[in-house]
Design a protein around this motif. Structure first.
Motif, PDB file in Angstrom:
ATOM      1  N   ASN A  18     -28.880 -23.865  31.968  1.00  0.00           N
ATOM      2  CA  ASN A  18     -28.832 -24.232  30.550  1.00  0.00           C
ATOM      3  C   ASN A  18     -27.586 -23.659  29.891  1.00  0.00           C
ATOM      4  OD1 ASN A  18     -29.351 -24.889  27.909  1.00  0.00           O
ATOM      5  ND2 ASN A  18     -30.901 -23.271  27.623  1.00  0.00           N
ATOM      6  N   VAL A  19     -26.615 -24.513  29.658  1.00  0.00           N
ATOM      7  CA  VAL A  19     -25.328 -24.054  29.129  1.00  0.00           C
ATOM      8  C   VAL A  19     -25.454 -23.524  27.705  1.00  0.00           C
ATOM      9  CG1 VAL A  19     -24.529 -26.238  28.111  1.00  0.00           C
ATOM     10  CG2 VAL A  19     -22.841 -24.641  29.091  1.00  0.00           C
ATOM     11  N   LEU A  20     -26.529 -23.877  27.005  1.00  0.00           N
ATOM     12  CA  LEU A  20     -26.675 -23.394  25.622  1.00  0.00           C
ATOM     13  C   LEU A  20     -26.664 -21.872  25.564  1.00  0.00           C
ATOM     14  CD1 LEU A  20     -29.362 -25.873  24.173  1.00  0.00           C
ATOM     15  CD2 LEU A  20     -26.863 -26.057  24.148  1.00  0.00           C
ATOM     16  N   ALA A  21     -27.050 -21.234  26.670  1.00  0.00           N
ATOM     17  CA  ALA A  21     -27.026 -19.765  26.714  1.00  0.00           C
ATOM     18  C   ALA A  21     -25.608 -19.213  26.781  1.00  0.00           C
ATOM     19  CB  ALA A  21     -27.830 -19.282  27.926  1.00  0.00           C
ATOM     20  N   ASP A  22     -24.654 -20.056  27.126  1.00  0.00           N
ATOM     21  CA  ASP A  22     -23.300 -19.572  27.406  1.00  0.00           C
ATOM     22  C   ASP A  22     -22.235 -20.098  26.454  1.00  0.00           C
ATOM     23  OD1 ASP A  22     -23.790 -17.799  29.484  1.00  0.00           O
ATOM     24  OD2 ASP A  22     -23.798 -19.392  30.997  1.00  0.00           O
ATOM     25  N   LEU A  23     -22.639 -20.840  25.419  1.00  0.00           N
ATOM     26  CA  LEU A  23     -21.645 -21.309  24.449  1.00  0.00           C
ATOM     27  C   LEU A  23     -21.269 -20.185  23.493  1.00  0.00           C
ATOM     28  CD1 LEU A  23     -23.015 -24.882  23.592  1.00  0.00           C
ATOM     29  CD2 LEU A  23     -21.159 -24.259  25.168  1.00  0.00           C
ATOM     30  N   ASP A  24     -20.015 -20.180  23.040  1.00  0.00           N
ATOM     31  CA  ASP A  24     -19.548 -19.136  22.125  1.00  0.00           C
ATOM     32  C   ASP A  24     -20.357 -19.107  20.831  1.00  0.00           C
ATOM     33  OD1 ASP A  24     -17.550 -18.269  23.775  1.00  0.00           O
ATOM     34  OD2 ASP A  24     -16.072 -19.686  22.978  1.00  0.00           O
ATOM     35  N   PHE A 276     -18.843 -24.034  34.982  1.00  0.00           N
ATOM     36  CA  PHE A 276     -18.518 -23.330  33.734  1.00  0.00           C
ATOM     37  C   PHE A 276     -19.334 -22.039  33.629  1.00  0.00           C
ATOM     38  CE2 PHE A 276     -19.626 -22.733  29.191  1.00  0.00           C
ATOM     39  CZ  PHE A 276     -18.354 -22.574  28.649  1.00  0.00           C
ATOM     40  N   GLY A 277     -20.626 -22.141  33.972  1.00  0.00           N
ATOM     41  CA  GLY A 277     -21.504 -20.965  33.918  1.00  0.00           C
ATOM     42  C   GLY A 277     -21.065 -19.867  34.870  1.00  0.00           C
ATOM     43  N   GLU A 278     -20.650 -20.279  36.077  1.00  0.00           N
ATOM     44  CA  GLU A 278     -20.160 -19.300  37.047  1.00  0.00           C
ATOM     45  C   GLU A 278     -18.930 -18.571  36.513  1.00  0.00           C
ATOM     46  OE1 GLU A 278     -22.846 -18.841  39.238  1.00  0.00           O
ATOM     47  OE2 GLU A 278     -21.214 -18.482  40.675  1.00  0.00           O
ATOM     48  N   ALA A 279     -18.053 -19.327  35.845  1.00  0.00           N
ATOM     49  CA  ALA A 279     -16.842 -18.718  35.279  1.00  0.00           C
ATOM     50  C   ALA A 279     -17.215 -17.801  34.117  1.00  0.00           C
ATOM     51  CB  ALA A 279     -15.874 -19.811  34.823  1.00  0.00           C
ATOM     52  N   ARG A 280     -18.126 -18.248  33.270  1.00  0.00           N
ATOM     53  CA  ARG A 280     -18.583 -17.443  32.138  1.00  0.00           C
ATOM     54  C   ARG A 280     -19.177 -16.113  32.592  1.00  0.00           C
ATOM     55  NH1 ARG A 280     -18.152 -18.708  26.513  1.00  0.00           N
ATOM     56  NH2 ARG A 280     -16.157 -19.755  26.845  1.00  0.00           N
ATOM     57  N   SER A 348     -18.780 -32.911  23.959  1.00  0.00           N
ATOM     58  CA  SER A 348     -17.874 -32.951  22.804  1.00  0.00           C
ATOM     59  C   SER A 348     -17.403 -31.551  22.430  1.00  0.00           C
ATOM     60  CB  SER A 348     -18.572 -33.600  21.600  1.00  0.00           C
ATOM     61  OG  SER A 348     -18.703 -34.997  21.797  1.00  0.00           O
ATOM     62  N   ARG A 349     -18.328 -30.607  22.431  1.00  0.00           N
ATOM     63  CA  ARG A 349     -17.962 -29.232  22.110  1.00  0.00           C
ATOM     64  C   ARG A 349     -16.945 -28.685  23.103  1.00  0.00           C
ATOM     65  NH1 ARG A 349     -20.148 -24.471  20.180  1.00  0.00           N
ATOM     66  NH2 ARG A 349     -20.580 -25.638  18.287  1.00  0.00           N
ATOM     67  N   LEU A 350     -17.188 -28.936  24.395  1.00  0.00           N
ATOM     68  CA  LEU A 350     -16.280 -28.392  25.415  1.00  0.00           C
ATOM     69  C   LEU A 350     -14.906 -29.048  25.346  1.00  0.00           C
ATOM     70  CD1 LEU A 350     -18.755 -27.987  28.439  1.00  0.00           C
ATOM     71  CD2 LEU A 350     -17.894 -26.203  26.890  1.00  0.00           C
ATOM     72  N   VAL A 351     -14.870 -30.303  24.904  1.00  0.00           N
ATOM     73  CA  VAL A 351     -13.575 -30.955  24.682  1.00  0.00           C
ATOM     74  C   VAL A 351     -12.883 -30.337  23.469  1.00  0.00           C
ATOM     75  CG1 VAL A 351     -12.462 -33.131  23.988  1.00  0.00           C
ATOM     76  CG2 VAL A 351     -14.174 -33.126  25.826  1.00  0.00           C
ATOM     77  N   ALA A 352     -13.650 -30.165  22.395  1.00  0.00           N
ATOM     78  CA  ALA A 352     -13.080 -29.578  21.176  1.00  0.00           C
ATOM     79  C   ALA A 352     -12.546 -28.172  21.448  1.00  0.00           C
ATOM     80  CB  ALA A 352     -14.141 -29.550  20.072  1.00  0.00           C
ATOM     81  N   ASP A 353     -13.225 -27.447  22.334  1.00  0.00           N
ATOM     82  CA  ASP A 353     -12.805 -26.082  22.665  1.00  0.00           C
ATOM     83  C   ASP A 353     -11.695 -26.040  23.716  1.00  0.00           C
ATOM     84  OD1 ASP A 353     -14.677 -25.211  20.885  1.00  0.00           O
ATOM     85  OD2 ASP A 353     -16.026 -24.308  22.372  1.00  0.00           O
ATOM     86  N   GLY A 354     -11.282 -27.196  24.198  1.00  0.00           N
ATOM     87  CA  GLY A 354     -10.205 -27.217  25.192  1.00  0.00           C
ATOM     88  C   GLY A 354     -10.650 -26.876  26.597  1.00  0.00           C
ATOM     89  N   VAL A 355     -11.953 -26.777  26.815  1.00  0.00           N
ATOM     90  CA  VAL A 355     -12.455 -26.472  28.159  1.00  0.00           C
ATOM     91  C   VAL A 355     -12.406 -27.706  29.045  1.00  0.00           C
ATOM     92  CG1 VAL A 355     -14.485 -25.743  29.474  1.00  0.00           C
ATOM     93  CG2 VAL A 355     -13.938 -24.625  27.286  1.00  0.00           C
ATOM     94  N   VAL A 356     -12.700 -28.856  28.450  1.00  0.00           N
ATOM     95  CA  VAL A 356     -12.703 -30.122  29.187  1.00  0.00           C
ATOM     96  C   VAL A 356     -11.522 -30.971  28.721  1.00  0.00           C
ATOM     97  CG1 VAL A 356     -13.922 -32.335  29.440  1.00  0.00           C
ATOM     98  CG2 VAL A 356     -15.189 -30.165  29.621  1.00  0.00           C
ATOM     99  N   GLU A 357     -10.772 -31.546  29.682  1.00  0.00           N
ATOM    100  CA  GLU A 357      -9.633 -32.424  29.368  1.00  0.00           C
ATOM    101  C   GLU A 357     -10.051 -33.874  29.532  1.00  0.00           C
ATOM    102  OE1 GLU A 357      -6.358 -31.535  32.042  1.00  0.00           O
ATOM    103  OE2 GLU A 357      -7.277 -29.568  32.401  1.00  0.00           O
ATOM    104  N   PRO A 358     -10.026 -34.663  28.460  1.00  0.00           N
ATOM    105  CA  PRO A 358     -10.349 -36.082  28.615  1.00  0.00           C
ATOM    106  C   PRO A 358      -9.130 -36.891  29.018  1.00  0.00           C
ATOM    107  CG  PRO A 358     -10.097 -35.559  26.296  1.00  0.00           C
ATOM    108  CD  PRO A 358      -9.831 -34.286  27.049  1.00  0.00           C
TER     109      PRO A 358
END
Lengths: 435, 435
Positions: A18-24, A276-280, A348-358
């Motif tokens: 659950n990535v919600l645990a790892d969002l800023d 992403f979680g592993e990196a976090r 969308s959040r991960l794109v806005a944060d620059g984590v994901v490149e579209p």
């Protein structure tokens, strides 16, 4: 050379990530379309079972996969991770290309991962029938299969252009026991209004969602199931990435780039989020994450990130997401599953944060790479998957130019056995460039 | 409950099993069609590479699988062995039903096992192009894939009724780089003579074989490849049964009955022969072997066992086999791959010796069981495979009546993703009873 990394049933993940645990910071909440105020989670209970509504806002890092869901997963999971060694050779690239093959599922795509979970939760909470929409038919057949497995009824509103293009996918949905309705239809007020405006309306996911939601809120024991976008759907898909990490460990590899196609975002997120979680958690380096969309439906590359409806009739709560506008009707490209105006709020959040490149590509280029992949590896990508394949081919070519031995991981979301008409067009050179 | 038995690439068999070493007496030799005298093995060199001709008469019990063939096999092999636990539950049977899933191959059937081997041997012996026939399209797409892999040209004569019924299978053959010709065609003298007799001739495997052979003996670097019947083809398919035995060991099981469909006999033999070999070696009990054919093409149940041609134009050597006569044209049932007048001499011998029990069913009954299987297990059987599924369902029902906990093993030769039109007809109740 070893080219296939197989896990046994015993190695199936027992929890989703659950990535919600790892969002800023928390995601912006869904808004009530009438009041524009944050929606109480309970307001979603008219549509979804309680377990899924709770998963929308859960903050535990891992969520148990119910044993009956695991039991169904075990029919085809863990899916294979394969190395595209022949493709590497043909491209003359020093890159090492892996693909996680979700085409091994009963209906040929990743969609079954959440379909089974949603059908299960609805079953134990007393739902009689699930209504849903489908674009390319991947989601509709997955939910039909899942409902059949648990003895639930199932009604599928299928985007008309796909309904016409994919008779075999229709037959599969019927084979698994579901009722199928081309959308827009005269079954719903929403459908009738679109048909009045344009009797030849090709339909869109947004319209079909409106119809399925309308069918679900009539209070006759029908609930609604969504095949992408929402947090609980992405949660269920993380089984893909969790398995892939274990398989890459067997291969002694860690990806430099992870590539997936995005329609609503669930296949992409299902693969990417566990990395992403592993990196976090500080355990591994964070790979580049590349989200590939059609240039004709450029939600991430050209849409705005704002509150918008998930459907065209504006029945759904407002979600904060990249969107082309709820009334955008994309051209009838072959990748029907990518024809969606919105995007999962998590992506969308991960794109806005620059984590994901579209990145966006035209289907003509996409199918050139898909044909290359099929000839090299003997596996035919679905038109949606072909977008990820094309991005990976482009990356691998760049590695060849620069002599970089990068590890590229492709989310291979499904096979193209029901899309051979698109390949016929691609081979005949009659595929249309649409943007 | 464990329902999937997975082997790793490292567990891929490195040798095929050659049943010729274990027959009580040698097979009757092929005869020269002109002299009726036994054919010198070298006479086959106009059609086949030397390695395959030698395998026709080899007496070693095991034959090495060349490493380049293993390397291609490893892209999808070992294939899964799965337990049809949900089907058991629905049937209320104490039987335990396993199926060996050859649908996992690139082109969706067992045919790739010999296609890869034949393309390899032709490549190293200097062949430029392979010509072949295909019924349902499974063999044509398998050979197209294999030729593409090794850089060989490929021309596929496809039985016209299947060519018309299966546009997606056609597209797949083209996608893998082969040329495809509906048969009978005007490319060959044989094809022209059939078209003169009947311009609407639906074609048959026998006719298409005649055309492919004619194309192969023109001396332009083209050779011929056969997808079933011959000893070397059955040899290559034994990788199926050899894997299955290892997987059943993992499951702690040994079958009481092994069931497979038979057209030319290669899928059936590929599964069954290694079990026969184990019994011959005294290591295990010999299971019942049940060969299932369509009632409309009852080669084993109603044909005579005698010398006959493999093709309709009578170009091939005479083989001692069960046959309905070389000019028999079966009705246009959906299981195109079972529409063949003859049978592999090895299978014919085992039937004549009482080792293999043949049985025949009508496609209407066959598809009822196929729909049941698909709904239970989420995997759609090819129409050919559906024959084996039906026989297994009948056996499992008998086990329920008698309360017998038998172990039934199904040779699941391929998936039905290119045959959904047949399922549409089955669901709509418009499927024709043909015999």
């Amino acid at each position: 050379m070893k080219t296939s990394y197989v896990l046994h049933q015993e190695d199936l993940p027992r929890q989703w990530y659950n990535v919600l645990a790892d969002l800023d910071r928390p995601l912006d909440p869904p808004l009530d379309p009438r009041t524009q105020e944050p929606l109480a989670p309970d307001a979603l209970l008219a549509l979804f079972p309680r377990a899924c509504v709770e998963q929308e806002v859960a903050t535990d890092r891992f969520v148990d996969i119910p044993e009956p869901v695991q039991a169904v997963y075990r029919r085809w999971r863990p899916t294979p991770l394969q190395r595209a060694a022949n493709l590497e050779r043909i491209l003359g690239t020093p890159a090492r290309i892996y693909f996680k093959y979700e085409g091994a599922s009963p209906t040929g795509s990743h969609k079954t991962n959440t379909a089974v979970a949603q059908a299960y939760y609805n079953t134990i909470e007393g739902t009689k029938t699930l209504a849903t929409e489908t674009g390319a038919g991947q989601w509709g057949s997955a939910l039909a299969f899942a409902c059949g497995t648990f003895g639930l009824g199932c009604t599928v509103f299928m985007v008309r252009v796909s309904y016409d293009q994919k008779p075999y996918r229709r037959a599969m949905i019927r084979l698994f026991g579901a009722e199928i309705v081309p959308s827009p239809s005269d079954r719903t007020a929403a459908g009738r209004s679109f048909l009045e405006a344009d009797p030849n309306c090709p339909g869109s996911l947004g319209i079909a969602i409106s119809e399925a939601i309308e069918a679900a809120v009539r209070g006759d024991g029908t609930k609604y199931a969504l095949g992408s976008v929402l947090n609980h759907v992405l949660l269920h898909q993380t089984v893909i990435g969790l398995e892939t990490i274990r398989q890459l460990d067997l291969a002694g590899e860690w990806p430099d780039v992870v590539v997936g196609c995005v329609g609503g975002g669930s296949n992409f997120a299902g693969l990417v989020l566990p990395f992403f979680g592993e990196a976090r958690a500080g355990r591994r380096a964070q790979p580049r994450f590349v989200a590939v969309e059609p240039r004709s439906c450029p939600t991430l590359t050209r849409g705005a990130c704002r509150y918008d409806h998930g459907d065209t009739a504006k029945l759904t709560p407002l979600l904060k997401m990249h969107t082309l506008g709820a009334d955008f009707v994309p051209p009838a490209i072959h990748a029907g599953g990518l024809r969606y105006h919105g995007m999962a709020p998590i992506v969308s959040r991960l794109v806005a944060d620059g984590v994901v490149e579209p990145v966006a590509y035209d289907q003509v280029d996409v199918f050139q790479s898909a044909v290359l992949f099929a000839q090299a590896e003997g596996i035919v990508p679905a038109p949606e998957t072909a977008h990820a394949v094309h991005a990976a081919v482009e990356l691998a070519r760049r590695c060849a130019e620069r002599d970089e031995a990068k590890v590229i991981l492709i989310g291979f979301s499904g096979h193209g056995h029901f899309d051979m008409g698109a390949y016929e067009a691609a081979l005949a050179g009659t595929l249309q460039r649409v943007a």
